[in-house]
Design an enzyme around this catalytic site. Structure first.
Site, PDB file in Angstrom:
ATOM      1  N   LYS A  30      19.558  16.182   8.765  1.00  0.00           N
ATOM      2  CA  LYS A  30      19.383  14.918   8.052  1.00  0.00           C
ATOM      3  C   LYS A  30      19.918  15.025   6.626  1.00  0.00           C
ATOM      4  O   LYS A  30      20.700  14.190   6.174  1.00  0.00           O
ATOM      5  CB  LYS A  30      17.902  14.512   8.047  1.00  0.00           C
ATOM      6  CG  LYS A  30      17.360  14.309   9.451  1.00  0.00           C
ATOM      7  CD  LYS A  30      15.930  13.880   9.461  1.00  0.00           C
ATOM      8  CE  LYS A  30      14.958  14.964   9.067  1.00  0.00           C
ATOM      9  NZ  LYS A  30      14.892  16.092  10.001  1.00  0.00           N
TER      10      LYS A  30
ATOM     11  N   GLU B 141       2.785  40.056  32.661  1.00  0.00           N
ATOM     12  CA  GLU B 141       4.116  39.420  32.662  1.00  0.00           C
ATOM     13  C   GLU B 141       4.651  39.295  34.090  1.00  0.00           C
ATOM     14  O   GLU B 141       5.307  38.303  34.419  1.00  0.00           O
ATOM     15  CB  GLU B 141       5.099  40.209  31.789  1.00  0.00           C
ATOM     16  CG  GLU B 141       4.768  40.215  30.288  1.00  0.00           C
ATOM     17  CD  GLU B 141       4.577  38.833  29.696  1.00  0.00           C
ATOM     18  OE1 GLU B 141       5.238  37.880  30.156  1.00  0.00           O
ATOM     19  OE2 GLU B 141       3.742  38.684  28.780  1.00  0.00           O
TER      20      GLU B 141
ATOM     21  N   ASP C 214      -1.511  31.673  26.526  1.00  0.00           N
ATOM     22  CA  ASP C 214      -1.364  30.922  27.786  1.00  0.00           C
ATOM     23  C   ASP C 214      -2.474  29.882  27.918  1.00  0.00           C
ATOM     24  O   ASP C 214      -2.233  28.737  28.280  1.00  0.00           O
ATOM     25  CB  ASP C 214      -1.478  31.868  28.994  1.00  0.00           C
ATOM     26  CG  ASP C 214      -0.390  32.932  28.977  1.00  0.00           C
ATOM     27  OD1 ASP C 214       0.646  32.688  28.343  1.00  0.00           O
ATOM     28  OD2 ASP C 214      -0.606  34.003  29.578  1.00  0.00           O
TER      29      ASP C 214
HETATM   30  P1  ATP Z   1      14.194  19.002   7.324  1.00  0.00           P
HETATM   31  O1  ATP Z   1      13.670  17.848   8.107  1.00  0.00           O
HETATM   32  O2  ATP Z   1      13.416  20.241   7.580  1.00  0.00           O
HETATM   33  O3  ATP Z   1      14.422  18.709   5.886  1.00  0.00           O
HETATM   34  P2  ATP Z   1      16.948  18.526   7.906  1.00  0.00           P
HETATM   35  O4  ATP Z   1      17.041  17.727   9.145  1.00  0.00           O
HETATM   36  O5  ATP Z   1      17.118  17.818   6.617  1.00  0.00           O
HETATM   37  O6  ATP Z   1      15.622  19.368   7.934  1.00  0.00           O
HETATM   38  P3  ATP Z   1      19.117  20.107   7.056  1.00  0.00           P
HETATM   39  O7  ATP Z   1      18.493  20.573   5.790  1.00  0.00           O
HETATM   40  O8  ATP Z   1      20.120  19.027   6.952  1.00  0.00           O
HETATM   41  O9  ATP Z   1      17.984  19.697   8.054  1.00  0.00           O
HETATM   42  O10 ATP Z   1      19.741  21.309   7.856  1.00  0.00           O
HETATM   43  C1  ATP Z   1      19.555  22.649   7.472  1.00  0.00           C
HETATM   44  C2  ATP Z   1      20.793  23.447   7.761  1.00  0.00           C
HETATM   45  O11 ATP Z   1      21.034  23.482   9.152  1.00  0.00           O
HETATM   46  C3  ATP Z   1      22.035  22.850   7.166  1.00  0.00           C
HETATM   47  O12 ATP Z   1      22.231  23.296   5.865  1.00  0.00           O
HETATM   48  C4  ATP Z   1      23.123  23.348   8.108  1.00  0.00           C
HETATM   49  O13 ATP Z   1      23.533  24.633   7.730  1.00  0.00           O
HETATM   50  C5  ATP Z   1      22.423  23.457   9.423  1.00  0.00           C
HETATM   51  N1  ATP Z   1      22.699  22.283  10.283  1.00  0.00           N
HETATM   52  C6  ATP Z   1      21.775  21.408  10.739  1.00  0.00           C
HETATM   53  N2  ATP Z   1      22.364  20.472  11.511  1.00  0.00           N
HETATM   54  C7  ATP Z   1      23.676  20.748  11.529  1.00  0.00           C
HETATM   55  C8  ATP Z   1      24.800  20.132  12.136  1.00  0.00           C
HETATM   56  N3  ATP Z   1      24.688  19.037  12.888  1.00  0.00           N
HETATM   57  N4  ATP Z   1      26.003  20.679  11.919  1.00  0.00           N
HETATM   58  C9  ATP Z   1      26.150  21.781  11.177  1.00  0.00           C
HETATM   59  N5  ATP Z   1      25.124  22.395  10.571  1.00  0.00           N
HETATM   60  C10 ATP Z   1      23.895  21.906  10.742  1.00  0.00           C
END
Ligand code: ATP
Length: 661
Positions: free
Chosen positions: A250, A469, A543
């Site tokens: 996001k 397991e 579990d």
């Molecule tokens: P939160 O809800 O915890 O804030 P978020 O959805 O904002 O998480 P980000 O901070 O945007 O997540 O993502 C963290 C990292 O994950 C990014 O810096 C990137 O390196 C990687 N990442 C996440 N999604 C993608 C994507 N679609 N493509 C490439 N890298 C990604």
């Protein structure tokens, strides 16, 4: 999640602020220093020598050397020696401070008197044999030390000033754009500003979010070329809300929008609005929008907006202190109404919990566009892997498709973490390239934690773990609807002592029978312990927790229970506080509890039956586990034959999430 700006220049300038404002207060330190110096010099300037009553009585009073005594503030007696004795070697020292000084007039000695009464009694007694002429003259006086008096009120004031200054500086930390006196920067927003030329993230860095990208492209077009829209009378959404599980990109997407549109980007977390002072949140919202309007066209990104945007009135019963958050939210609503659609400010917000948000925030005219980001599917994971593998020195034969298949349920952030972790593992092994095994180790580590081979486990415990397991493995191998098993291990990892790895299929629907089979496989560990050792262990805690949750979901949420019927007590709006408000009466509550117990009892019985009739396979799997510690699908095939539901085998094109038990 707001990423710190990586721009060294900027962070320097931000860091410089407190120092700059701090410089204004250097004169205070100077004044304080001079005052302390002055006080200590003046206090040092006393001439009398401190002695005890005994010394005074024996050495001074008895020799009749005292001219007079002056009692100050009823506390201290100052003794003046007869001036005729100035040259007496016994007193020479107290008459002259330095060599060649003129004899001082006194006081020459001083001592503390407990109380006036006792002092007078003691001195009368000591002078009992003195003639009236020889008796020492005693005077009483009051004196006040003005320096101490001044310090008495000045120092607390000074201290209060410093504490206040410290608090203000702390509340300012990380803030930018305030300048001036920190005292007035209180309500300034501490959003991080990334200027247009500094934003380096664009859509190339975002993988697998095509649909979301399409949606936000319109915003970029508007920010770049607003006339194209406004001339047709179109209104651009003021707010876009990105909803999705943690780590789905996001923040990354919002940054990419700013990077693509080449506009300034204000980034702040919802929780940063609200600090310990009342009214600060609302004032920070005002300030943020004011700054944004000055920089328009620009993007404001509010991460974790649920911290302020939660439904008003909700949870107030429990926390009691929601007023500050609510006034911050009200201010945000007002600000979003206050700017026109064409002012060039677009608010992007992110949350994991859209259901918690206040309806007023989501209505058209505010955050009217909602973009849902989900955990990436196989193809999207492959694309994300490709983005994060790019900077690594990797083995050319590395199959990214295979890696994507091994990581169902992983978010983009997890994949980024795996890529980094695999490089660290390869470096630790002193390899010159990151290879397939490094990635697999990194995946295992992310799923189940670090291998803990050094954990001390007795042979008896190891046997229990192996049979536990093996119980999971045998049942999940025999039941058709349980996700395919890929690996079983009895090497301790993270908190678990052993684990079974499954590769779930991606299914949008799960039948009641699939739920039951899953419960049965999960209870397989405990059932195996019971039929093998005639005793059960605490190892099944995880579990049991899973089984209890799932069973309650089956009965009270999915309507899978005949007695409860097709009723769901689920609240998709999140408006109800499940902890205090139960949506059913006591009788139904009891019935739910009974049905859950019955369901779990039935599946446990089924697990015992399956394992008893397949005891040979159970023993073989457990003994192989004890011997090899990790066994794979192929080993299970060799013992129990091909899985009956082999058609689901590696339907990994469509998996959902990985489960460990
Ligand atoms: P939160 O809800 O915890 O804030 P978020 O959805 O904002 O998480 P980000 O901070 O945007 O997540 O993502 C963290 C990292 O994950 C990014 O810096 C990137 O390196 C990687 N990442 C996440 N999604 C993608 C994507 N679609 N493509 C490439 N890298 C990604």
């Amino acid at each position: 999640m707001i990423q710190p700006t990586n721009d060294p220049e900027k962070s320097n300038s931000e860091k410089a602020l407190p120092t700059k404002s701090g410089a204004k207060f250097y004169w205070i330190y100077l004044v304080l220093f001079i005052l302390i110096l002055l006080t200590s010099t003046l206090l040092q300037n006393k001439t009398s020598k401190e002695i005890t009553w005994q010394q005074f009585e024996n050495d001074i009073l008895s020799t009749k050397s005292v001219d007079k005594i002056n009692v100050i503030n009823n506390e201290k007696a100052e003794v003046y020696i007869k001036s005729s004795l100035a040259n007496n070697p016994a007193f020479k020292e107290v008459f002259t401070q330095k060599k060649g000084d003129k004899p001082t007039e006194g006081p020459h000695y001083s001592f503390s008197i407990g109380s006036i009464e006792s002092f007078e009694k003691k001195i009368d007694l000591a002078q009992a044999n003195f003639s009236p002429q020889e008796k020492v003259k005693i005077t009483y006086s009051k004196s006040s030390n003005w320096i101490l008096n001044i310090m008495g009120w000045f120092l607390p004031l000074l201290l209060m000033f410093f504490v206040w200054n410290f608090i203000i500086n702390r509340s300012q930390r990380g803030g930018i754009g305030g300048g001036g006196n920190p005292m007035f920067n209180f309500g300034k927003s501490n959003a991080t500003l990334v200027e247009r030329e500094k934003s380096t993230i664009n859509f190339e860095d975002v993988a697998g979010l095509e649909e979301a990208e399409m949606e936000v492209r319109e915003i970029i077009d508007f920010l770049k070329n607003p006339e194209q829209f406004t001339k047709l009378g179109a209104k651009i959404p003021k707010g876009v809300i990105l909803v999705g599980p943690p780590g789905t990109g996001k923040t990354l997407l919002a940054k990419a929008v700013a990077g693509e549109a080449q506009v300034p980007f204000f980034s702040i977390s919802g929780s940063e609005f609200v600090e310990m002072f009342v009214g600060v949140g609302a004032s920070r919202v005002r300030d943020l929008f004011k700054r944004a309007k000055e920089k328009a066209p620009c993007i404001i990104f509010i991460d974790e907006i649920d911290a302020i945007g939660r439904s008003r009135g909700k949870g107030a019963f429990l926390t009691g202190a929601n007023d500050e958050r609510e006034s911050t939210l009200n201010q945000l609503l007002t600000e979003m109404d206050g700017f026109g659609t064409n002012s060039g400010v677009i608010v992007l917000a992110a949350t994991n919990r859209a259901d918690m948000l206040d309806a007023a925030l989501l209505r058209p005219g505010r955050f009217d566009r909602h973009i849902y980001l989900e955990l990436p599917n196989l193809k999207e994971r492959e694309e994300i892997f490709n983005v994060h593998i790019k900077p690594l020195v990797k083995d050319e034969t590395l199959d990214v498709k295979f890696l994507a298949a091994q990581t169902p349920g992983f978010s983009g952030a997890d994949i980024a973490n795996i890529c980094n972790e695999s490089a660290l593992i390869a470096a630790r092994k002193k390899n010159d390239k990151v290879g397939r095994q490094d990635f697999l180790d990194a995946i295992d580590r992310t799923v189940a934690g670090l291998e803990k081979k050094s954990k001390i486990i007795s042979p008896e415990e190891k046997k229990i773990i192996a049979y536990h397991e093996a119980g999971h493995a045998v049942i999940s191998w025999l039941l058709k609807k349980v996700d395919p098993l890929i690996k079983v291990s009895i090497i301790p990892r993270g908190k678990s002592l052993g684990a079974a790895w499954y590769l779930p299929e991606e299914k949008q629907l799960r039948s009641a029978s699939a739920f039951k089979e899953y419960l049965c496989a999960t209870l397989g560990g405990r059932a195996s312990e019971e039929i093998t050792f005639g005793d059960i262990s605490s190892g099944a805690l995880d579990d049991l927790e899973k089984v209890t949750k799932e069973a309650y979901m089956m009965v009270a949420i999915y309507g899978f229970n005949d007695k409860i019927g097709n009723i769901s007590f689920y609240d998709s709006t999140g408006q109800r506080d499940a902890g205090i408000q139960k949506p059913y009466g006591e009788e139904t509550g009891n019935m739910i509890d009974q049905e859950v117990r019955k369901l779990i009892g039935d599946v446990y019985k089924q697990a015992i039956e399956i394992l008893t009739s397949n005891k040979n396979s159970l023993i073989k799997v457990a003994e192989l586990l004890l011997q090899k510690e990790v066994i794979f699908k192929e080993d299970l095939e060799a013992i129990m034959g091909k899985r009956s539901s082999e058609e689901v085998n590696l339907a990994i094109e469509n998996e959902e999430q990985i489960l460990i038990s």
